[in-house]
Design a protein around this motif. Structure first.
Motif, PDB file in Angstrom:
ATOM      1  N   VAL A 178       0.845  -1.198   0.000  1.00  0.00           N
ATOM      2  CA  VAL A 178       0.000   0.000   0.000  1.00  0.00           C
ATOM      3  C   VAL A 178       0.881   1.249   0.000  1.00  0.00           C
ATOM      4  O   VAL A 178       0.609   2.217  -0.724  1.00  0.00           O
ATOM      5  CB  VAL A 178      -0.962   0.004   1.212  1.00  0.00           C
ATOM      6  N   LYS A 189      -9.156   6.027 -11.745  1.00  0.00           N
ATOM      7  CA  LYS A 189      -8.056   6.134 -10.783  1.00  0.00           C
ATOM      8  C   LYS A 189      -6.960   5.118 -11.101  1.00  0.00           C
ATOM      9  O   LYS A 189      -7.189   4.161 -11.830  1.00  0.00           O
ATOM     10  CB  LYS A 189      -8.584   5.883  -9.362  1.00  0.00           C
ATOM     11  N   SER A 200      -9.130  -3.666   4.770  1.00  0.00           N
ATOM     12  CA  SER A 200      -8.711  -2.356   4.262  1.00  0.00           C
ATOM     13  C   SER A 200      -7.669  -1.713   5.158  1.00  0.00           C
ATOM     14  O   SER A 200      -7.692  -1.873   6.370  1.00  0.00           O
ATOM     15  CB  SER A 200      -9.920  -1.421   4.189  1.00  0.00           C
ATOM     16  N   ASP A 256      -8.208   3.695   3.016  1.00  0.00           N
ATOM     17  CA  ASP A 256      -9.156   3.484   1.910  1.00  0.00           C
ATOM     18  C   ASP A 256      -8.678   2.373   0.973  1.00  0.00           C
ATOM     19  O   ASP A 256      -9.316   2.112  -0.038  1.00  0.00           O
ATOM     20  CB  ASP A 256      -9.270   4.777   1.082  1.00  0.00           C
ATOM     21  N   TYR A 257      -7.554   1.762   1.275  1.00  0.00           N
ATOM     22  CA  TYR A 257      -6.924   0.869   0.299  1.00  0.00           C
ATOM     23  C   TYR A 257      -6.982  -0.599   0.715  1.00  0.00           C
ATOM     24  O   TYR A 257      -7.108  -0.927   1.898  1.00  0.00           O
ATOM     25  CB  TYR A 257      -5.474   1.305   0.061  1.00  0.00           C
ATOM     26  N   ARG A 258      -6.843  -1.429  -0.295  1.00  0.00           N
ATOM     27  CA  ARG A 258      -6.967  -2.842  -0.074  1.00  0.00           C
ATOM     28  C   ARG A 258      -5.997  -3.588  -0.989  1.00  0.00           C
ATOM     29  O   ARG A 258      -5.692  -3.120  -2.091  1.00  0.00           O
ATOM     30  CB  ARG A 258      -8.400  -3.225  -0.459  1.00  0.00           C
ATOM     31  N   GLY A 280      -5.436  -1.039  -4.751  1.00  0.00           N
ATOM     32  CA  GLY A 280      -6.234   0.122  -5.157  1.00  0.00           C
ATOM     33  C   GLY A 280      -7.184   0.455  -4.042  1.00  0.00           C
ATOM     34  O   GLY A 280      -7.096  -0.140  -2.948  1.00  0.00           O
ATOM     35  N   ASP A 281      -8.110   1.365  -4.296  1.00  0.00           N
ATOM     36  CA  ASP A 281      -9.054   1.625  -3.218  1.00  0.00           C
ATOM     37  C   ASP A 281     -10.089   0.500  -3.167  1.00  0.00           C
ATOM     38  O   ASP A 281     -10.149  -0.359  -4.054  1.00  0.00           O
ATOM     39  CB  ASP A 281      -9.666   3.028  -3.329  1.00  0.00           C
ATOM     40  N   GLY A 282     -10.884   0.501  -2.122  1.00  0.00           N
ATOM     41  CA  GLY A 282     -11.809  -0.607  -1.880  1.00  0.00           C
ATOM     42  C   GLY A 282     -12.749  -0.873  -3.044  1.00  0.00           C
ATOM     43  O   GLY A 282     -12.948  -2.018  -3.462  1.00  0.00           O
ATOM     44  N   GLU A 283     -13.283   0.218  -3.619  1.00  0.00           N
ATOM     45  CA  GLU A 283     -14.220   0.106  -4.739  1.00  0.00           C
ATOM     46  C   GLU A 283     -13.545  -0.520  -5.958  1.00  0.00           C
ATOM     47  O   GLU A 283     -14.090  -1.421  -6.601  1.00  0.00           O
ATOM     48  CB  GLU A 283     -14.663   1.517  -5.129  1.00  0.00           C
ATOM     49  N   GLN A 284     -12.357  -0.011  -6.247  1.00  0.00           N
ATOM     50  CA  GLN A 284     -11.612  -0.493  -7.422  1.00  0.00           C
ATOM     51  C   GLN A 284     -11.302  -1.979  -7.311  1.00  0.00           C
ATOM     52  O   GLN A 284     -11.536  -2.740  -8.251  1.00  0.00           O
ATOM     53  CB  GLN A 284     -10.268   0.235  -7.511  1.00  0.00           C
ATOM     54  N   THR A 285     -10.742  -2.364  -6.173  1.00  0.00           N
ATOM     55  CA  THR A 285     -10.328  -3.762  -6.037  1.00  0.00           C
ATOM     56  C   THR A 285     -11.536  -4.688  -6.096  1.00  0.00           C
ATOM     57  O   THR A 285     -11.471  -5.762  -6.691  1.00  0.00           O
ATOM     58  CB  THR A 285      -9.537  -3.980  -4.730  1.00  0.00           C
TER      59      THR A 285
END
Lengths: 261, 191
Positions: free
Chosen positions: A123, A191, A216, A219-221, A236-241
């Motif tokens: 991260v 992103k 997480s 905001d990252y995972r 990436g961020d939670g949504e992206q991953t």
């Protein structure tokens, strides 16, 4: 400062033991009668302690240590006296001990692939290269050409997946605990998404097959996925991953078994 | 004659120099990592530092100062690289003492409780400091150099070192205050 005659940077120098004896005594006396300055000194000591405690000792990459030791030996030829030769012998022995010590230190090459240290480092690297203007060393949207270029830099076979819904931007060599790792960058959902590709022999995967996403960090995972002789780590961020993990599994033909911490 | 003697003295010192210099490798590498933020660049920076040090080993007059001398080379290499890398002019930080209002607004933090802050929170706060401030602070708090030695390494007056470290800590107090408050350990601004 409105009510106090001791400037902040003087209190700061006091905390570092950088005042002359007379000045230090003066500040010390002042602290006995001034709660405001005593509070500032407490805060300064707190911050000083926090910085010192944040230190993490990263092992020096063995390749660097060996290169430097070799260079040190090669540049010592101009010492020709007997004393110098004896000294050189002693230094050589010392260097050999240092190198041997480092070899022991680098086994295993990396902490376990799913450990907190590795996840934090991934991260941190992702965040670092988000802000780094020259992060992309090799710009290409062609996975095969990029893979060939990265292979030369990292020294192990690299396969770069085509991710549906993400555009490949390029990549670079980076390293983790002294081990070379290929880092590729994608744009997904507006992103940057990082995909680290590590040699599986040096990055023990936490699962034999299927993916594993960590909890997480902010905001990252991080999602880890073994792929052939490599391990992929998507950051990436939670949504992206969440959105891109399926695409990654499809791209590498991985099973659908998932583990989430 | 004198220069021949000096060369001989240095030649005799050279094997010791290599051992002493490489003894500081771990400190230099970790310091470089804290400056550049990734292992590959830290490795390059440290390698450049040592190659330059080996080339100019004869310039080091006292082996006891080897560590500070290596940090100075590393810092110079880092500055040169940044200048080359950046096509745009560098951000110039004007040096000076803290403004009167600066210390008034500083939150109060307690040592025992700040120790509960997470490492990423501290690292993030450190990363937001301008590089000159961060360098001075790390040389002081992590490497244990005196202000005079830091001035020598960073090639600036002691007053500038003092100011940079004070400003760095003031900024860290502000950065860490919200994290401390979340843990219920902040005590509000200095009054």
């Amino acid at each position: 400062m409105t009510t106090c005659a001791v400037p902040f940077d003087r209190l700061n120098a006091y905390v570092d033991g950088e005042l002359l004896a007379g000045d230090e005594l003066e500040v010390r006396r002042h602290l006995d009668i001034c709660a405001t300055c005593a509070g500032s000194v407490e805060s300064l000591l707190a911050v000083k302690g926090a910085v010192a405690a944040s230190a993490e000792l990263r092992p020096v990459p063995h390749t660097l240590r060996e290169r430097l030791a070799a260079h040190a030996g090669a540049s010592s030829h101009w010492g020709r006296s007997r004393v110098a030769r004896l000294g050189l012998l002693a230094a050589g022995t010392l260097l050999a001990v240092i190198i041997a010590g480092d070899r022991r230190e680098r086994l295993p090459a990396l902490p376990h692939g799913g450990s907190d240290h590795v996840v934090e480092a991934l991260v941190a690297d992702h965040l670092h290269f988000l802000q780094e203007p020259s992060a992309v060393e090799i710009g290409s949207n062609d996975p095969d050409r990029l893979a060939a270029a990265l292979e030369e830099k990292v020294g192990f076979p690299v396969a770069i997946p085509r991710l549906e819904g993400a555009a490949l931007v390029g990549g670079r060599r980076c390293s983790l605990w002294g081990q070379a790792i290929a880092l590729t960058f994608y744009e997904a959902r507006g992103k940057r998404l990082s995909l680290f590709i590590a040699d599986r022999a040096r990055f023990p995967s936490p699962v034999a097959q299927g993916s594993r996403c960590t909890a997480s960090i902010g905001d990252y995972r991080v999602c880890l996925l073994p792929a052939g002789d490599t391990v992929l780590a998507m950051v990436g961020d939670g949504e992206q991953t969440a959105a891109m993990l399926g695409a990654l599994e499809v791209a590498v033909g991985a099973g659908r078994r998932r583990e989430v911490e | 004659m004198r220069s021949r003697q000096a060369r001989l003295t240095r030649a005799r010192a050279h094997p010791e120099f290599a051992a002493v210099a490489l003894g500081a490798l771990s400190s230099l590498y970790n310091f470089a990592y804290r400056l550049v933020g990734n292992e590959a660049d830290a490795e390059d920076l440290v390698q450049d530092t040592y190659l330059e040090a080996f080339r100019h080993a004869g310039q080091l007059r006292h082996l006891a100062r080897c560590r500070a001398w290596l940090f100075r080379i590393l810092r110079n290499r880092r500055v040169s690289r940044e200048r080359m890398r950046r096509a745009r002019p560098e951000l110039i930080i004007l040096e000076g003492g803290l403004e009167p209002g600066d210390s008034e607004a500083l939150p109060r933090l307690e040592r025992a409780l700040v120790a509960r802050l997470t490492r990423p929170a501290i690292l993030h706060a450190l990363a937001t400091l301008p590089e000159d401030m961060r360098t001075a602070l790390l040389l002081c708090d992590l490497e244990g150099f005196t202000y005079e030695e830091i001035g020598d390494i960073m090639q600036c007056p002691i007053g500038t070192v003092r100011s940079r470290i004070a400003r760095a800590r003031a900024q860290l107090m502000r950065q860490l205050a919200p994290h401390a408050a979340a843990l219920g350990i902040g005590k509000g601004p200095r009054s």
